[in-house]
Design a protein around this motif. Structure first.
Motif, PDB file in Angstrom:
ATOM      1  N   PRO A 109       0.835  -1.199   0.000  1.00 54.27           N
ATOM      2  CA  PRO A 109       0.000   0.000   0.000  1.00 54.27           C
ATOM      3  C   PRO A 109       0.877   1.259   0.000  1.00 54.27           C
ATOM      4  O   PRO A 109       1.936   1.297   0.633  1.00 54.27           O
ATOM      5  CB  PRO A 109      -0.799  -0.120   1.295  1.00 54.27           C
ATOM      6  N   VAL A 110       0.422   2.276  -0.696  1.00 54.01           N
ATOM      7  CA  VAL A 110       1.132   3.558  -0.778  1.00 54.01           C
ATOM      8  C   VAL A 110       0.144   4.661  -0.439  1.00 54.01           C
ATOM      9  O   VAL A 110      -0.920   4.771  -1.070  1.00 54.01           O
ATOM     10  CB  VAL A 110       1.737   3.793  -2.179  1.00 54.01           C
ATOM     11  N   VAL A 111       0.504   5.475   0.562  1.00 57.73           N
ATOM     12  CA  VAL A 111      -0.346   6.594   0.985  1.00 57.73           C
ATOM     13  C   VAL A 111       0.412   7.884   0.717  1.00 57.73           C
ATOM     14  O   VAL A 111       1.544   8.060   1.190  1.00 57.73           O
ATOM     15  CB  VAL A 111      -0.711   6.493   2.477  1.00 57.73           C
ATOM     16  N   MET A 112      -0.205   8.782  -0.057  1.00 53.11           N
ATOM     17  CA  MET A 112       0.382  10.087  -0.377  1.00 53.11           C
ATOM     18  C   MET A 112      -0.489  11.172   0.258  1.00 53.11           C
ATOM     19  O   MET A 112      -1.684  11.272  -0.047  1.00 53.11           O
ATOM     20  CB  MET A 112       0.466  10.290  -1.887  1.00 53.11           C
ATOM     21  N   MET A 113       0.109  11.975   1.126  1.00 53.94           N
ATOM     22  CA  MET A 113      -0.620  13.044   1.802  1.00 53.94           C
ATOM     23  C   MET A 113       0.124  14.357   1.585  1.00 53.94           C
ATOM     24  O   MET A 113       1.357  14.414   1.675  1.00 53.94           O
ATOM     25  CB  MET A 113      -0.742  12.759   3.305  1.00 53.94           C
ATOM     26  N   LEU A 183      -4.730  -8.719  10.787  1.00 55.21           N
ATOM     27  CA  LEU A 183      -4.530  -7.652   9.807  1.00 55.21           C
ATOM     28  C   LEU A 183      -3.057  -7.630   9.444  1.00 55.21           C
ATOM     29  O   LEU A 183      -2.190  -7.559  10.322  1.00 55.21           O
ATOM     30  CB  LEU A 183      -4.951  -6.295  10.368  1.00 55.21           C
ATOM     31  N   VAL A 184      -2.777  -7.680   8.143  1.00 56.12           N
ATOM     32  CA  VAL A 184      -1.398  -7.722   7.674  1.00 56.12           C
ATOM     33  C   VAL A 184      -1.198  -6.654   6.602  1.00 56.12           C
ATOM     34  O   VAL A 184      -1.995  -6.569   5.653  1.00 56.12           O
ATOM     35  CB  VAL A 184      -1.028  -9.110   7.100  1.00 56.12           C
ATOM     36  N   VAL A 185      -0.163  -5.838   6.789  1.00 53.93           N
ATOM     37  CA  VAL A 185       0.262  -4.876   5.773  1.00 53.93           C
ATOM     38  C   VAL A 185       1.709  -5.201   5.436  1.00 53.93           C
ATOM     39  O   VAL A 185       2.567  -5.255   6.327  1.00 53.93           O
ATOM     40  CB  VAL A 185       0.140  -3.427   6.279  1.00 53.93           C
ATOM     41  N   ARG A 186       1.969  -5.413   4.138  1.00 55.91           N
ATOM     42  CA  ARG A 186       3.304  -5.816   3.730  1.00 55.91           C
ATOM     43  C   ARG A 186       3.914  -4.784   2.796  1.00 55.91           C
ATOM     44  O   ARG A 186       3.296  -4.356   1.823  1.00 55.91           O
ATOM     45  CB  ARG A 186       3.254  -7.186   3.028  1.00 55.91           C
ATOM     46  N   GLN A 187       5.140  -4.357   3.155  1.00 53.38           N
ATOM     47  CA  GLN A 187       5.934  -3.458   2.315  1.00 53.38           C
ATOM     48  C   GLN A 187       5.143  -2.208   1.910  1.00 53.38           C
ATOM     49  O   GLN A 187       5.083  -1.840   0.740  1.00 53.38           O
ATOM     50  CB  GLN A 187       6.446  -4.190   1.076  1.00 53.38           C
ATOM     51  N   GLY A 188       4.556  -1.562   2.882  1.00 55.43           N
ATOM     52  CA  GLY A 188       3.817  -0.335   2.615  1.00 55.43           C
ATOM     53  C   GLY A 188       4.719   0.886   2.689  1.00 55.43           C
ATOM     54  O   GLY A 188       5.891   0.822   3.087  1.00 55.43           O
ATOM     55  N   SER A 189       4.174   2.039   2.315  1.00 59.26           N
ATOM     56  CA  SER A 189       4.929   3.299   2.371  1.00 59.26           C
ATOM     57  C   SER A 189       3.960   4.458   2.536  1.00 59.26           C
ATOM     58  O   SER A 189       2.776   4.361   2.174  1.00 59.26           O
ATOM     59  CB  SER A 189       5.783   3.499   1.110  1.00 59.26           C
ATOM     60  N   LEU A 190       4.470   5.529   3.114  1.00 56.57           N
ATOM     61  CA  LEU A 190       3.679   6.743   3.319  1.00 56.57           C
ATOM     62  C   LEU A 190       4.566   7.938   3.045  1.00 56.57           C
ATOM     63  O   LEU A 190       5.733   7.974   3.471  1.00 56.57           O
ATOM     64  CB  LEU A 190       3.133   6.797   4.746  1.00 56.57           C
ATOM     65  N   HIS A 191       4.004   8.920   2.349  1.00 58.71           N
ATOM     66  CA  HIS A 191       4.732  10.157   2.063  1.00 58.71           C
ATOM     67  C   HIS A 191       3.833  11.331   2.410  1.00 58.71           C
ATOM     68  O   HIS A 191       2.719  11.444   1.887  1.00 58.71           O
ATOM     69  CB  HIS A 191       5.148  10.236   0.589  1.00 58.71           C
ATOM     70  N   PHE A 192       4.343  12.201   3.325  1.00 60.74           N
ATOM     71  CA  PHE A 192       3.573  13.372   3.751  1.00 60.74           C
ATOM     72  C   PHE A 192       4.397  14.625   3.505  1.00 60.74           C
ATOM     73  O   PHE A 192       5.589  14.682   3.823  1.00 60.74           O
ATOM     74  CB  PHE A 192       3.219  13.271   5.233  1.00 60.74           C
ATOM     75  N   THR A 193       3.743  15.648   2.934  1.00 67.33           N
ATOM     76  CA  THR A 193       4.382  16.935   2.679  1.00 67.33           C
ATOM     77  C   THR A 193       3.473  18.039   3.205  1.00 67.33           C
ATOM     78  O   THR A 193       2.278  18.066   2.877  1.00 67.33           O
ATOM     79  CB  THR A 193       4.638  17.155   1.179  1.00 67.33           C
ATOM     80  N   ASP A 194       4.041  18.938   4.027  1.00 64.29           N
ATOM     81  CA  ASP A 194       3.211  20.039   4.508  1.00 64.29           C
ATOM     82  C   ASP A 194       3.398  21.259   3.618  1.00 64.29           C
ATOM     83  O   ASP A 194       4.153  21.240   2.640  1.00 64.29           O
ATOM     84  CB  ASP A 194       3.518  20.358   5.976  1.00 64.29           C
ATOM     85  N   GLY A 195       2.711  22.352   3.969  1.00 61.45           N
ATOM     86  CA  GLY A 195       2.720  23.533   3.124  1.00 61.45           C
ATOM     87  C   GLY A 195       4.045  24.251   3.078  1.00 61.45           C
ATOM     88  O   GLY A 195       4.266  25.083   2.186  1.00 61.45           O
ATOM     89  N   ARG A 196       4.952  23.981   4.027  1.00 55.50           N
ATOM     90  CA  ARG A 196       6.259  24.638   4.042  1.00 55.50           C
ATOM     91  C   ARG A 196       7.347  23.780   3.412  1.00 55.50           C
ATOM     92  O   ARG A 196       8.521  24.114   3.462  1.00 55.50           O
ATOM     93  CB  ARG A 196       6.650  24.971   5.488  1.00 55.50           C
TER      94      ARG A 196
END
Length: 707
Positions: A109-113, A183-196
């Protein structure tokens, strides 16, 4: 009975076959469209499956391939994608109206915020407004009174309100019971960028949660690698980011949730820093905690909590609150002083033989209302014991406030000084020299009382040290400094230090000082002994030693009684009239009053008195020029020897005033009767007398004042 079982089995087989036929006829494309429409209506964005999911009946569940919700490249602030996954239910609980999820698995899973600049600016503005309101509340008593009458809502109150809401209780009662076995999550990633432009990246995320059921103990495991690129708010306009903070994080926990209680058992969080403020040597850092949290009151009973690093172990036990943040309980620290110093970039000497490298602290701890209180402190550093209290005030936008009281056992500085030379030490010294007056804005307010049993370095020792110091923002006053010299004598002093202005003052008295023993403890031998007293009232300013000594101003007086010079009996006695006669080696009283202005010291009159020798003179000492000029008349055995001392500190010269030779010449007629029988012998005798007289007087001067 046998026939009934056969009929029942047959009916079940028929039903299962029918369901299988029905499921085989389900239009999966239609199901995908319904899911997409439902998510679009609920969230504004559809859930898109790249391939049609596979629905199964035995066991009930679904398997799906690539899917996504939102697209970051099209400006969505939140986008989620997954390469595949599955969800399985248990069949029998469905018949009783209970949904038991056997397993949910998400692959890659890939989460982009992304936070919009508008939201970031609003957050910064809210922070500024809150801080300004805090300043106003502190500065204005009226506003403080109003705030007392009007209580503010807190997250704790909100939690109570939510839990007390009847509608919410009804909704909870009507909600179907759902249990999750795995519940199993395998090889996931998350990327968060704020306004600054600050970013947080989680990669290689693996998560496993088992037995997630109300009232039962769940087991959770999680690990990932993180990288945080933060921007200093003060340097934001220059777009300078700090060193990225990165590391590996792993979590293992056993949790039991029985609303509103959440029990933690065998909970372990391990951090291995890779870059950033924390050096790699600090890892792995492991936090182990057990306790019970109340989610309604946002509080927690901490049964035990240990933070362990290769250098030390910190333990906590007590009661905690999360809104506002507070803690009351016990603190315990056990570690290595030298390993902690090395972690901070400072190298210390190895622990002395027979002394363990220990740092142990036990104390009561209370944190809350922007203050940290350590009471009943019991500490041991190597072989040094400490007892006391400490309070740190940490009000927003105000300097740190330090209030301390300590009783310390004897300290042997030879175990720590001088510090071993190292590149890290040199770097620390260089950075310290670069500090400016701007750093004074962060200097703390202090109120410190300390008592030290003794301090030793080499042969020098002071005992019964008492210090009392107070002050605000770098403007400090030492109202009391008392100690007893191990060699004999007492020191009582007071002083002041204005660190922002680099200005200092000292006013004190050293009395009944055993001068010979003090010099011997300083490694100077015992050339002089006696009972000394020194009174000083001095001021100085500057950021280095040269500036301080060049600005020395004030007054003082040195007085020595029964001063004994070891070199007096061995002085050359070839001055006419002195040969064969002993000189006194002990002086009843030596007094040297002096004044100083901008490093120029004037001592006058210098007096020396005894039964066989008296002297009176004056001296000018220039610290900026490192030079001395002094004159004195030494009266002994019926003679007056005028002495001149001058020159730089590195090469001081001693001589006799030429008038002394002329005075001897006037006495030649009487003396020549014994030194020559004719004119030639008389001339030779006169020359010898003048030469020996000058040489003998110079020897007397050097004996009195040293080489």
């Amino acid at each position: 009975m046998k026939r009934f079982l056969l009929w029942t089995t047959g009916v079940l087989l028929v039903i299962a076959a029918a369901l299988a036929i029905v499921l085989s006829q389900i239009d999966t494309a239609f199901v995908v469209r319904q899911i997409a429409d439902a998510t679009a209506k609920a969230t504004g964005k559809p859930l898109v499956f790249e391939n049609a999911p596979q629905i199964s009946f035995f066991p009930p569940g679904v398997r799906f391939g690539q899917a996504r919700w939102g697209q970051s490249d099209q400006g969505d602030t939140l986008a989620i994608s997954v390469k595949g996954g599955m969800a399985e239910l248990e069949f029998m609980p469905l018949l009783s109206g209970t949904m038991v999820v056997r397993e949910v698995r998400l692959d890659n899973p890939v989460v982009m915020m992304r936070q919009s600049e508008t939201a970031s600016a609003a957050d910064d503005k809210a922070d500024d407004v809150n801080s300004d309101e805090g300043e106003t509340a502190v500065a204005s008593p009226a506003s403080a009174d109003i705030s007392k009458d009007t209580p503010k809502a807190t997250p704790k109150d909100a939690a109570k309100t939510v839990s007390a809401s009847p509608n919410q209780a009804t909704a909870n009662a009507q909600a179907p019971a759902i249990e999750l076995k795995r519940l199993v999550v395998r090889q996931g990633s998350l990327h968060f960028t704020d306004g600054r432009g600050q970013t947080l990246d989680l990669s290689d995320l693996n998560l496993s949660v088992e037995n997630l059921r109300p009232g039962q103990e769940a087991v959770a495991q999680c690990d990932f690698t993180f990288t945080a690129n933060l921007v200093d708010k003060e340097k934001d306009s220059k777009a300078k980011a700090s060193t990225p903070l990165s590391g590996n994080l792993a979590l293992s926990a056993k949790l039991r949730y029985a609303p509103p209680q959440l029990a933690l058992r065998q909970t372990s969080l391990t951090l291995s820093p890779l870059s950033g403020p924390l050096p790699k040597e600090a890892g792995p850092m492991q936090l182990n905690i057990e306790g019970n949290a109340d989610l309604n009151t946002l509080s927690m009973h901490v049964a035990k909590c240990w933070l362990t690093t290769p250098q030390a172990r910190l333990g906590l036990q007590g009661e905690a609150s999360f809104s506002p943040i507070a803690f009351t309980g016990n603190l315990e620290l056990d570690g290595s002083l030298r390993k902690l110093a090395a972690l901070a970039g400072q190298t210390l000497k190895p622990a002395p033989k027979g002394i363990s490298d220990d740092l142990k602290i036990k104390s009561r701890l209370a944190y809350g209302n922007n203050s940290l209180n350590l009471s009943d402190i019991s500490a041991r550093v190597d072989d040094i014991d400490l007892r006391g209290q400490l309070r740190l005030g940490m009000e927003p936008k105000t300097p740190l406030s330090i209030t301390a009281e300590a009783q310390i056992s004897a300290i042997n500085l030879d175990n720590y000084l001088p510090l071993p030379e190292s590149d890290k030490n040199q770097t620390a010294n260089d950075s310290k020299d670069k500090k400016t007056a701007e750093d004074a804005s962060s200097l703390p307010d202090i109120n410190v009382r300390a008592a030290v049993a003794g301090i030793r370095q080499g042969k020098l020792q002071i005992k019964d040290v008492q210090v009392i110091a107070q002050g605000l923002r770098g403007n400090y006053k030492i109202s009391t400094f008392n100690c007893v010299l191990g060699s004999g004598g007492t020191v009582r002093a007071a002083g002041a230090a204005n660190i922002p202005a680099s200005a200092y003052a000292v006013n004190g008295t050293a009395s009944d000082v055993n001068l010979g023993a003090l010099l011997e403890s300083l490694g100077k031998g015992r050339p002089v002994s006696g009972l000394a007293r020194l009174d000083v009232d001095l001021t100085m300013s500057g950021k280095n030693t040269t500036a301080l000594q060049n600005s020395l101003s004030g007054k003082g007086e040195l007085e020595v009684r029964q001063m004994h010079l070891e070199s007096m009996p061995a002085l050359p006695a070839n001055v006419p009239g002195i040969t064969g006669k002993p000189l006194p080696d002990t002086f009843d009283l030596v007094r040297v009053p002096f004044t100083a202005k901008n490093g120029e010291i004037n001592a006058s009159p210098i007096t020396v008195s005894s039964s066989g020798l008296n002297a009176r003179g004056q001296a000018k000492i220039s610290l900026p020029r490192q030079n001395v000029e002094a004159t004195a008349n030494v009266e002994t055995l019926g003679m007056t020897v005028p002495v001149i001392v001058k020159g730089p500190f590195s090469n001081i010269s001693y001589s006799v005033d030429p008038r002394f030779a002329l005075d001897i010449a006037k006495k030649l007629p009487g003396l020549l009767q014994d030194t020559g029988k004719n004119a030639g012998d008389s001339a030779k005798g006169a020359g010898t007398l003048l030469q020996n007289g000058a040489r003998g007087a110079e020897g007397l001067v050097r004996g009195l004042f040293g080489k």
